[in-house]
Design a protein around this motif. Sequence first.
Motif, short mmCIF file in Angstrom:
data_model
loop_
_atom_site.label_atom_id
_atom_site.label_comp_id
_atom_site.label_asym_id
_atom_site.label_seq_id
_atom_site.Cartn_x
_atom_site.Cartn_y
_atom_site.Cartn_z
N CYS A 33 6.65 -7.64 -3.41
CA CYS A 33 6.07 -6.31 -3.23
C CYS A 33 7.17 -5.35 -2.80
CB CYS A 33 4.99 -6.34 -2.15
SG CYS A 33 3.50 -7.23 -2.64
N LEU A 34 7.27 -4.24 -3.49
CA LEU A 34 8.31 -3.25 -3.18
C LEU A 34 7.66 -1.89 -2.97
CD1 LEU A 34 10.90 -4.31 -5.90
CD2 LEU A 34 11.03 -4.80 -3.45
N THR A 35 8.11 -1.19 -1.94
CA THR A 35 7.49 0.07 -1.54
C THR A 35 8.56 1.12 -1.27
OG1 THR A 35 5.64 -1.09 -0.48
CG2 THR A 35 6.04 1.16 0.24
N TRP A 36 8.28 2.34 -1.67
CA TRP A 36 9.08 3.49 -1.24
C TRP A 36 8.29 4.23 -0.16
CZ3 TRP A 36 14.00 4.44 -2.13
CH2 TRP A 36 14.61 3.98 -3.31
N PHE A 37 8.96 4.55 0.94
CA PHE A 37 8.33 5.35 1.98
C PHE A 37 9.34 6.31 2.58
CE2 PHE A 37 9.99 3.18 5.77
CZ PHE A 37 10.37 1.94 5.26
N ARG A 38 8.82 7.28 3.28
CA ARG A 38 9.64 8.35 3.84
C ARG A 38 9.38 8.44 5.34
NH1 ARG A 38 8.79 14.08 4.58
NH2 ARG A 38 6.58 13.62 4.32
N GLN A 39 10.43 8.75 6.06
CA GLN A 39 10.29 8.99 7.50
C GLN A 39 10.93 10.30 7.86
OE1 GLN A 39 11.95 5.75 9.79
NE2 GLN A 39 9.92 4.83 10.08
N VAL A 40 10.29 11.00 8.78
CA VAL A 40 10.89 12.17 9.39
C VAL A 40 11.02 11.86 10.88
CG1 VAL A 40 9.97 13.76 7.68
CG2 VAL A 40 8.64 13.27 9.75
N PRO A 41 11.97 12.52 11.56
CA PRO A 41 12.17 12.21 12.99
C PRO A 41 10.88 12.31 13.79
CG PRO A 41 13.95 13.58 12.18
CD PRO A 41 12.93 13.51 11.07
N GLY A 42 10.57 11.26 14.52
CA GLY A 42 9.38 11.26 15.35
C GLY A 42 8.09 11.02 14.61
N GLY A 43 8.19 10.79 13.30
CA GLY A 43 6.99 10.62 12.50
C GLY A 43 6.76 9.18 12.08
N ASP A 44 5.55 8.93 11.60
CA ASP A 44 5.22 7.62 11.06
C ASP A 44 5.74 7.50 9.63
OD1 ASP A 44 1.96 7.78 12.62
OD2 ASP A 44 3.85 6.93 13.37
N ASP A 45 5.68 6.28 9.11
CA ASP A 45 6.02 6.07 7.70
C ASP A 45 5.05 6.85 6.83
OD1 ASP A 45 6.88 2.50 7.89
OD2 ASP A 45 7.84 4.30 8.72
N ASP A 46 5.58 7.57 5.86
CA ASP A 46 4.77 8.21 4.82
C ASP A 46 4.98 7.37 3.56
OD1 ASP A 46 5.01 11.31 2.92
OD2 ASP A 46 3.36 9.89 3.13
N VAL A 47 4.04 6.46 3.31
CA VAL A 47 4.17 5.58 2.15
C VAL A 47 3.94 6.39 0.88
CG1 VAL A 47 3.26 3.55 0.99
CG2 VAL A 47 3.52 3.55 3.47
N ILE A 48 4.86 6.28 -0.05
CA ILE A 48 4.81 7.10 -1.26
C ILE A 48 4.23 6.31 -2.43
CG2 ILE A 48 6.22 8.29 -2.99
CD1 ILE A 48 8.24 8.78 -0.64
N ALA A 49 4.81 5.16 -2.71
CA ALA A 49 4.40 4.38 -3.87
C ALA A 49 4.81 2.93 -3.68
CB ALA A 49 5.03 4.93 -5.14
N ALA A 50 4.14 2.06 -4.39
CA ALA A 50 4.46 0.65 -4.31
C ALA A 50 4.31 0.02 -5.68
CB ALA A 50 3.54 -0.06 -3.30
N ILE A 51 5.00 -1.11 -5.86
CA ILE A 51 4.95 -1.82 -7.13
C ILE A 51 4.92 -3.31 -6.86
CG2 ILE A 51 7.48 -1.87 -7.35
CD1 ILE A 51 7.13 -1.44 -10.38
N TYR A 52 4.11 -4.00 -7.65
CA TYR A 52 4.14 -5.45 -7.63
C TYR A 52 5.17 -5.88 -8.65
CZ TYR A 52 2.59 -10.30 -8.06
OH TYR A 52 2.55 -11.68 -8.08
N ARG A 53 6.23 -6.55 -8.15
CA ARG A 53 7.41 -6.77 -8.98
C ARG A 53 7.11 -7.61 -10.22
NH1 ARG A 53 12.54 -9.71 -8.37
NH2 ARG A 53 11.64 -11.01 -6.74
N HIS A 54 6.21 -8.57 -10.11
CA HIS A 54 5.92 -9.45 -11.23
C HIS A 54 4.73 -8.91 -11.99
CE1 HIS A 54 8.68 -11.88 -9.00
NE2 HIS A 54 7.85 -11.99 -7.99
N GLY A 55 5.05 -8.07 -12.99
CA GLY A 55 3.99 -7.45 -13.75
C GLY A 55 4.10 -5.94 -13.75
N GLY A 56 4.64 -5.39 -12.65
CA GLY A 56 4.94 -3.97 -12.62
C GLY A 56 3.78 -3.04 -12.30
#
Length: 132
Positions: A33-56
């Motif tokens: 499982c692979l995920t892109w997420f963003r953080q700003v100072p003092g903030g929580d993770d802002d999950v952007i998108a994810a992909i299941y590597r086997h199958g896409g």
Amino acid sequence: HVQLVESGGAAVESGGSLSLSCVHSGDSWNRACLTWFRQVPGGDDDVIAAIYRHGGNVWYSSSSYQSRFTISQNEARDTLYLQMTDLKPEDTGMYYCGAGNDAGRCNGGFCCRYQYRSRSGHRGQGTQVTVS
């Protein structure tokens, strides 16, 4: 052990585009499982998108991200991508890729999205995106 190395962050003007990359290596089970997420100072993770590597199979956290960003992978090169277009100042932050296992049940991006937070999950060092 899993390693993730992000690159491609930069300072861009509003409306611009960037392409981020994340080269990943190590235990394949813990990179299902692979995920892109963003953080700003003092903030929580802002999950952007994810992909299941086997199958896409992919998932996006919002229609705003889905209409402007594209998550993809080159499985042969063990590289995860995030193509970003129409960037806005609110997209500013440190962008990370995270990896986790599929918990024996995930077969799509939606299920995968938070696996990087698991006890066996990993994240890279991040790459800074600044939109002005």
